[in-house]
Design an enzyme around this catalytic site. Sequence first.
Site, mmCIF file in Angstrom:
data_model
loop_
_atom_site.group_PDB
_atom_site.id
_atom_site.type_symbol
_atom_site.label_atom_id
_atom_site.label_comp_id
_atom_site.label_asym_id
_atom_site.label_seq_id
_atom_site.Cartn_x
_atom_site.Cartn_y
_atom_site.Cartn_z
ATOM 1 N N GLY A 11 0.924 -1.244 0.003
ATOM 2 C CA GLY A 11 0.065 -0.012 0.017
ATOM 3 C C GLY A 11 0.868 1.345 -0.041
ATOM 4 N NE ARG A 72 -1.259 -4.857 -0.949
ATOM 5 C CZ ARG A 72 -1.892 -3.929 -0.932
ATOM 6 N NH1 ARG A 72 -3.064 -3.552 -2.143
ATOM 7 N NH2 ARG A 72 -1.781 -3.045 0.201
ATOM 8 C CG ASP A 103 4.605 -7.894 7.897
ATOM 9 O OD1 ASP A 103 5.482 -7.951 9.102
ATOM 10 O OD2 ASP A 103 3.926 -8.822 7.727
ATOM 11 C CB THR A 125 2.446 0.597 6.093
ATOM 12 O OG1 THR A 125 1.261 0.701 6.515
ATOM 13 C CG2 THR A 125 3.453 0.383 7.092
ATOM 14 C CG ASP A 127 -2.540 -0.048 8.321
ATOM 15 O OD1 ASP A 127 -3.259 1.036 8.112
ATOM 16 O OD2 ASP A 127 -2.575 -1.164 7.854
ATOM 17 C CG ASP A 129 0.948 -2.495 10.131
ATOM 18 O OD1 ASP A 129 2.071 -2.078 9.670
ATOM 19 O OD2 ASP A 129 0.514 -3.602 9.342
ATOM 20 N NE ARG A 171 -5.316 -4.694 5.890
ATOM 21 C CZ ARG A 171 -4.777 -4.959 4.802
ATOM 22 N NH1 ARG A 171 -4.953 -5.624 3.801
ATOM 23 N NH2 ARG A 171 -3.368 -4.339 4.549
HETATM 24 P P1 ADP Z 1 2.621 -4.414 2.609
HETATM 25 O O1 ADP Z 1 4.161 -4.093 2.403
HETATM 26 O O2 ADP Z 1 2.190 -3.054 2.761
HETATM 27 O O3 ADP Z 1 2.672 -5.185 3.829
HETATM 28 P P2 ADP Z 1 1.643 -6.640 1.294
HETATM 29 O O4 ADP Z 1 1.643 -7.275 2.519
HETATM 30 O O5 ADP Z 1 0.673 -6.608 0.266
HETATM 31 O O6 ADP Z 1 1.985 -5.002 1.449
HETATM 32 O O7 ADP Z 1 3.254 -7.096 0.441
HETATM 33 C C1 ADP Z 1 3.569 -6.419 -0.426
HETATM 34 C C2 ADP Z 1 4.445 -7.550 -1.571
HETATM 35 O O8 ADP Z 1 5.430 -7.938 -0.984
HETATM 36 C C3 ADP Z 1 3.583 -8.588 -2.008
HETATM 37 O O9 ADP Z 1 2.567 -8.475 -3.030
HETATM 38 C C4 ADP Z 1 4.692 -9.783 -2.379
HETATM 39 O O10 ADP Z 1 5.041 -9.441 -3.633
HETATM 40 C C5 ADP Z 1 5.768 -9.330 -1.152
HETATM 41 N N1 ADP Z 1 5.750 -10.347 -0.260
HETATM 42 C C6 ADP Z 1 4.511 -10.135 0.811
HETATM 43 N N2 ADP Z 1 4.934 -11.288 1.661
HETATM 44 C C7 ADP Z 1 5.993 -12.011 1.431
HETATM 45 C C8 ADP Z 1 6.861 -13.130 1.617
HETATM 46 N N3 ADP Z 1 6.158 -13.773 2.621
HETATM 47 N N4 ADP Z 1 7.662 -13.454 0.949
HETATM 48 C C9 ADP Z 1 7.909 -12.901 -0.111
HETATM 49 N N5 ADP Z 1 7.381 -11.890 -0.602
HETATM 50 C C10 ADP Z 1 6.458 -11.347 0.032
HETATM 51 O O1 F6P Z 2 -2.046 0.578 3.794
HETATM 52 C C1 F6P Z 2 -2.685 -0.071 4.849
HETATM 53 C C2 F6P Z 2 -4.130 -0.209 4.520
HETATM 54 O O2 F6P Z 2 -4.606 0.976 4.365
HETATM 55 C C3 F6P Z 2 -5.163 -0.840 5.458
HETATM 56 O O3 F6P Z 2 -5.348 -0.045 6.721
HETATM 57 C C4 F6P Z 2 -6.250 -1.320 4.628
HETATM 58 O O4 F6P Z 2 -6.910 -2.217 4.969
HETATM 59 C C5 F6P Z 2 -5.604 -1.732 3.374
HETATM 60 O O5 F6P Z 2 -4.197 -0.926 3.172
HETATM 61 C C6 F6P Z 2 -6.232 -1.297 2.128
HETATM 62 O O6 F6P Z 2 -5.382 -1.447 0.972
HETATM 63 P P1 F6P Z 2 -5.720 -1.730 -0.477
HETATM 64 O O7 F6P Z 2 -7.026 -1.261 -0.820
HETATM 65 O O8 F6P Z 2 -4.454 -1.134 -1.437
HETATM 66 O O9 F6P Z 2 -5.805 -3.172 -0.436
#
Ligand code: ADP
Ligand code: F6P
Length: 324
Positions: A11, A72, A103, A125, A127, A129, A171
Amino acid sequence: MKKIAVLTSGGDAPGMNAAIRAAVRYGISMDMEVYGIERGYAGLIENIFLPMNMRSVSDIIQRGGTILRTARSPEFMTKEGQELAVKFLNKRGIEGLIVIGGDGSFRGAEALSKLGVPTIGIPGTIDNDLAYTQYTLGFDTACNTVLDAINKLRDTMSSHDRICIIEVMGRNCGDIALNAGIGGGAEIVLVPEVPMTYLEILDRLKADRSKGKYSSIIVIAEGAGKAEELREKIKDSLGASVRATVLGHLQRGGSPSCRDRYLGTCWGVNAVKLLKEGIGNRVVGIRDEKFIDMDIAKAVAMKKDFDYDLYDMANIVSNSVIKS
Ligand code: ADP
Ligand code: F6P
């Protein structure tokens, strides 16, 4: 290191552009070649690298979102995807990578570090978090966006003696709700970390009404429930006019606050400094107003503590259930 790259992932968050700008400009000033990768890990495995110069990051510090765009990428979560990423990085002679994200993005960065690519994570982010750092990029701006909404809603709600439920992002983490709720003087803050039944909420609102307080603001984090569902549950029992507002993605946009620009700039520079020294597999952050860095695996394994004292304090100063 002479050649590095930067990407934004997951995000988007206000302040990401400040971090990109700082990493590019500081890297170039250290005689490094800096590349921007479009759309996070998705662009990395599609081999989309943009050579950056001092001018490529002009006029972006004040902009929300990310000029590199974000995505993503399920493909990157596979072994094949990660090997492809390493292949493209090696082919271009890129020796270090900066990942700005949350994360999930850090787990991706950890995977790349394990495959031999020195990687530094910058927390981005709204959040807030991530456990290892007290602030993440975008959190301050998002809280101020929520605050602005609370101020506006309060005007109309108090004019009509209404109760207003404002749903904010988060979330699994109630930090936006709690911080903006405190700043906005919300009567009730609902967060995923502290379960509260709707009967308890009703009791508090009834107590307020018996004291002659007819307008209240309830801030609810999305992880604690839906504003509209809560409205349906309480409106008839209270005999009051209740309105629900979902702020949604409004909270992800907007010009970054000074705090987010400052953090983004310092973290962009700190990330390049680590790579310059040949150090990877770290994330940068801030604790007690001191900039820190930490091993990625250690950082992502940490469990975030919720500030229960702050939550209690918010309840006390909201004057919601205290008899006058
Ligand atoms: P954020 O970084 O905001 O938490 P996401 O959880 O959507 O967002 O993760 C972003 C991208 O990071 C994912 O689409 C994926 O490509 C990569 N990613 C997430 N988790 C893993 C993982 N366990 N191992 C490798 N790549 C990951
Ligand atoms: O960036 C974190 C966050 O804003 C969460 O609080 C929310 O649930 C989520 O992303 C929504 O993101 P998207 O619509 O891009 O999946």
